[in-house]
Design an enzyme around this catalytic site. Structure first.
Site, short mmCIF file in Angstrom:
data_model
loop_
_atom_site.label_atom_id
_atom_site.label_comp_id
_atom_site.label_asym_id
_atom_site.label_seq_id
_atom_site.Cartn_x
_atom_site.Cartn_y
_atom_site.Cartn_z
CB THR A 286 17.86 -48.61 -22.45
OG1 THR A 286 17.83 -47.82 -23.65
CG2 THR A 286 18.58 -47.83 -21.36
CG HIS B 59 17.94 -42.49 -3.34
ND1 HIS B 59 18.25 -43.53 -2.48
CD2 HIS B 59 18.99 -41.62 -3.24
CE1 HIS B 59 19.39 -43.28 -1.88
NE2 HIS B 59 19.87 -42.12 -2.34
#
Length: 424
Positions: free
Chosen positions: A343, A395
């Protein structure tokens, strides 16, 4: 012959849509494959075209109404002439008056009746219903209003802007100019001007739900780095004219970033993975999602098997997807199957931000504005065009070491773009 207008199959897992806008009115003539109505789904906006030429006889689903796949939207009569019916719909009240009227009488009535309405239609661009209402109320000329909506359509905001500027029509210029320069502190602001309530589109609701779901589900963390863009800018300046002449497409930054990300993904496969139940699914293909901002919201069309594409093919593919997104022509297939997303907030001037994951993907790279900054290079302060990069990752899948390694590999490839050509 009566032809049914129904909601088509919308794509995998999509069962409902919202009627966005009817392009035709009851009684209007339509030609085969001409757009009749716009449907908004959770992911894309699509148009339902006429299956046959004829006349639109009935509208059963109003704008803003939720409809399911296969639902009946209306009827059209195939092969029916629309000239007489169009006249009936444009002036239903004149139908009763036409019978006793003499030859000169309809001419006198037609002139004032056509003054406000055809003025808006003479521009060859469509006017949104809310905008048309304002145009009629303020006696504006739609031909002098610049449309910023899809395909140049005139929106309510365009009309309001024209009223503020006072240049859309000679008649309202004086009253429009008086409130703008001198907001009187003494009187209360009109209640209707303080806020405007607009129903969220289905696409906007879907974007909101997906972003919130990403925050609630993934263990998102963002790591940052900065890139010296000097080498890439020099390389692009040297070859952009030759590249355009040979391939017919401009050499931009996205091909470099796409190729750099693919090289880094191959070295850190966890960033190209996703969680499916209790399993980790590692992808051995590279479908790059390229985020595109549109009037309807942010969409992420997918450039498939980007690792097999040349720089020119990447640039052409991204340009084509971007155009389809801005024109509202993306299909469901264009938005599915991405493994990683890029992006670019820099096109809007963003210096640094933390992008949000596009589930079920595990990583998204945020590009930002290129800005000259003083950098210490071999003990000397020099001005360099720098860009901040941000990698947001899940994560649960990706450890910090893998995330930092990925971002450093992207940085190295961009600062020495010859590495991409030599596959190093």
């Amino acid at each position: 012959m009566t032809v049914e207008i129904r909601v088509p199959v919308l794509g995998e897992s999509v069962t409902e849509a919202t009627v966005g806008q009817w392009f035709k009115k009851v009684g209007d003539t339509v030609t085969k494959d001409e757009p009749l109505v716009e449907l908004e789904t959770d992911k894309v906006t699509l148009e339902v075209n006429a299956a046959e030429s004829g006349r639109l006889d009935e509208i059963l689903a109003a704008e803003g109404e939720d409809v399911e796949v296969g639902a009946l939207l209306g009827h059209l009569t195939a092969g029916a002439a629309g000239a007489t019916s169009a006249a009936k719909t444009e002036a239903p009240k004149e139908k009763a008056e036409d019978k006793p009227a003499a030859a000169p009488a309809p001419a006198a009535k037609a002139e004032p009746a056509q003054t406000p309405a055809p003025a808006a239609k003479a521009t060859s661009v469509e006017v949104m219903p809310a905008a048309q209402k304002l145009i009629d109320e303020n006696n504006l000329d739609a031909g002098k209003i610049r449309g910023t909506g899809k395909d140049g359509r005139i929106t309510k905001g365009d009309v309001l802007e024209a009223l503020e500027n006072g240049g859309a029509s000679p008649a309202p210029a004086a009253p429009a100019a008086t409130p703008a320069p001198a907001p009187a502190p003494s009187g209360p602001r009109p209640e209707e001007a303080r806020e405007e309530r607009v129903k969220m589109t289905r696409l906007r609701k879907s974007i909101a739900a997906r972003l919130k779901d990403a925050q609630n589900t993934a263990a998102m963390l963002t790591t940052y780095n900065e890139v010296d863009m000097s080498a890439m800018l020099d390389l692009r300046a040297e070859y952009k004219d030759l590249f355009l002449k040979k391939h017919g497409v401009k050499l931009g930054f996205m091909s470099f970033f796409t190729k750099a990300c693919i090289a880094a993904l191959k070295e850190t496969p966890a960033v190209n993975a996703e969680i499916d139940g209790d399993d980790l699914v590692y992808k051995n293909y590279y479908n790059m999602g390229i985020a595109v901002g549109t009037d309807s919201g942010l969409v992420v069309p997918v450039l498939r098997d980007a690792d097999r594409l040349s720089f020119a093919e990447v640039e052409k593919g991204i340009a084509e997807l971007g155009k389809k997104a801005r024109d509202g022509k993306l299909s469901m297939a264009d938005l599915q199957g991405g493994t990683f997303t890029i992006t670019n907030g820099g096109v809007y001037g963003s210096l640094m931000s933390s992008p949000i994951l596009n589930p079920p993907q595990a990583g998204v790279l945020g590009m930002h504005k290129i800005q000259e900054r003083p950098m210490v290079i071999k003990g000397e302060i020099k001005i360099r065009p720098m860009m901040y990069l941000a990698l947001t990752y899940d994560h649960r899948i990706i450890d910090g070491k893998e995330a930092v390694t990925f971002l450093v590999r992207v940085k190295d490839a961009l600062e020495d773009p010859q590495r991409l050509l030599l596959d190093l």
